[in-house]
Write an enzyme that holds these catalytic residues in place. Sequence first.
Site, PDB file in Angstrom:
ATOM      1  N   TYR A  85       0.774  -1.826   0.168  1.00  0.00           N
ATOM      2  CA  TYR A  85       0.283  -0.187   0.090  1.00  0.00           C
ATOM      3  C   TYR A  85       0.856   1.476   0.318  1.00  0.00           C
ATOM      4  O   TYR A  85      -0.052   2.537  -0.766  1.00  0.00           O
ATOM      5  CB  TYR A  85      -0.674   0.090   1.236  1.00  0.00           C
ATOM      6  N   HIS A 175       6.354  -7.113  -0.132  1.00  0.00           N
ATOM      7  CA  HIS A 175       6.499  -7.918   2.114  1.00  0.00           C
ATOM      8  C   HIS A 175       7.673  -7.847   2.194  1.00  0.00           C
ATOM      9  O   HIS A 175       8.239  -8.737   1.839  1.00  0.00           O
ATOM     10  CB  HIS A 175       5.538  -7.837   2.578  1.00  0.00           C
ATOM     11  N   GLU A 177       9.549  -7.694   4.697  1.00  0.00           N
ATOM     12  CA  GLU A 177       9.602  -7.735   6.344  1.00  0.00           C
ATOM     13  C   GLU A 177       9.143  -9.161   6.416  1.00  0.00           C
ATOM     14  O   GLU A 177       9.524  -9.725   7.748  1.00  0.00           O
ATOM     15  CB  GLU A 177       8.640  -6.613   6.890  1.00  0.00           C
ATOM     16  N   ASP A 232      10.487  -9.945  32.097  1.00  0.00           N
ATOM     17  CA  ASP A 232      10.893  -8.497  31.702  1.00  0.00           C
ATOM     18  C   ASP A 232      10.328  -7.834  33.244  1.00  0.00           C
ATOM     19  O   ASP A 232      11.348  -6.485  33.560  1.00  0.00           O
ATOM     20  CB  ASP A 232       8.997  -8.078  31.563  1.00  0.00           C
ATOM     21  N   LYS A 374      10.554  -8.629  22.588  1.00  0.00           N
ATOM     22  CA  LYS A 374      10.823  -9.448  23.807  1.00  0.00           C
ATOM     23  C   LYS A 374      12.006  -9.908  23.819  1.00  0.00           C
ATOM     24  O   LYS A 374      12.950 -10.102  24.755  1.00  0.00           O
ATOM     25  CB  LYS A 374       9.260 -10.467  24.024  1.00  0.00           C
TER      26      LYS A 374
END
Length: 518
Positions: A85, A175, A177, A232, A374
């Site tokens: 897009y 794409h 990615e 975390d 993460k």
Amino acid sequence: MTHHQRLLIIDFGSQVTQLIARRARELNVYCEIHPYQKVTERFLRDFAPQAVILSGGPASVTDEGAPRPPAAVFELGVPVLGICYGQQVMMQMLGGRVERGHGTAEFGRAWVTPTGEPLDLLEGWFGQGREQVWMSHGDHVSSIAPGFRVFGTSPGAPFAITADPARHFYAVQFHPEVHHTPGGRKLLENFTRIAGFAGDWTMGAYRQEAIRKIREQVGDKRVICGLSGGVDSSVAAVLIHEAIGDQLTCVFVDHGLLRQGEAEEVVTMFRDHYNIPLIAADESERFLGELEGVSDPETKRKIIGRLFIDVFQKYAGDIEGAEFLAQGTLYPDVIESVSFSGGPSVTIKSHHNVGGLPEKMGLKLVEPLRELFKDEVRALGRELGLPESFIRRHPFPGPGLAIRCPGEITREKLEILRRADAIFIDQIRRHGLYDEIWQAFVAILPVKTVGVMGDGRTYDYACALRAVTSVDGMTADYYPFSHEFLGETATRIINEVQGINRVTYDITSKPPGTIEWE
Ligand code: XMP
């Protein structure tokens, strides 16, 4: 946080926009995703990107009012890459034409072949004469903008790769990615290199910057951090401690639903190894007391959640002068998402077990991991010297063993469960399987079964082993242990744990099952 070099990803609502950011971060390039609605000329000026990527998205540029970036994007004098897009919107805004599908839609794998002219973006490409890419488009570019030339074509996309090399504008229909575009990483690497990124976004640099920022934010005030034992909150605590030392106090609540040795491990690591002031609150009597006789899963969760907030508040309230609460919020929790159903939307997940606490206690938040994915948190943990075994730990749910003990929770069952669980995990480690598995645990079942041991009859609990592979916990598959492994583990559990005489293996995937039993 001040980053000298930043890549701006303008999001038009593609499902895979986050992957662009992941790939850029893997190349040690700092980037941020922002929804197109937010990216105004003013925003662009303040953000001062070194390069811009326009993401894919579900809209059609041929529609009235279709999402667009501000024209100023093309006047910054920095490289711009349009994906899917993003490619179409770029073409249209720069004077090309885009048309609706009509038989040229392309979804899935496709092969792009070069037109022959070299392009800096494609260095290292077309070694095999063609490159596999992943397409997902209905509309297509029917004429390219002035200044652009074609560098790659596919059967369904004659303008699969176009560029205006002089202005460093690049537009790809596929794409780069996603994993199904194997050379996509190389393409993004070339793009960031062309843009002049030094690739200096490392966890070492992040650590220094984060420390400076925490000091600036907190001044001489006190910070409270709820430790769960997970990666975390642990990384956040160690980082904050490095920044402000004993102005940080950690609170660790033992609700009596932890695994074998877990409470001691957390206390030893944080209090003894890192010398972080730690309140270890043994509240197991209270939690287990209130859970007595409760077997409904939702009721269990509610009781645990409510008590946790109560208890945390009690201990935190005793810490004089505390003005801040630390949270291990990650970047995926705070990325604003583009929604086409009801205008701009912001998805911020309530985080951890202390949701709602900051407002209730009038605390400000310190969230030093807000910019990290993460795997970057793990890298930062390593940088801070947290042991590898700790960093690679499987996730463990807030309600702990309560949701691995279907039916009523008793101290006896919890003790049996802990011992069986420890053996299962030990087996997995001994066989070198721990890192292949997303999560593994034992659930103790609310049934007793008859067995025979030696000359005697037994009447003990049955348990289920659970081990799954997963990428994000949203979907999962059971781990294909060998029969030998399962047999050996069952034998060990039955021989070593008094109270269990039958072991089963849970082979349910998610969906339709969930990972936990409740
Ligand atoms: P389910 O069982 O829903 O679990 O497939 C998906 C992942 O989430 C974890 N989980 C929780 N984590 N508080 C947490 O912090 C919770 O209440 C909770 N419930 C499930 C679960 O362990 C798995 O990793």
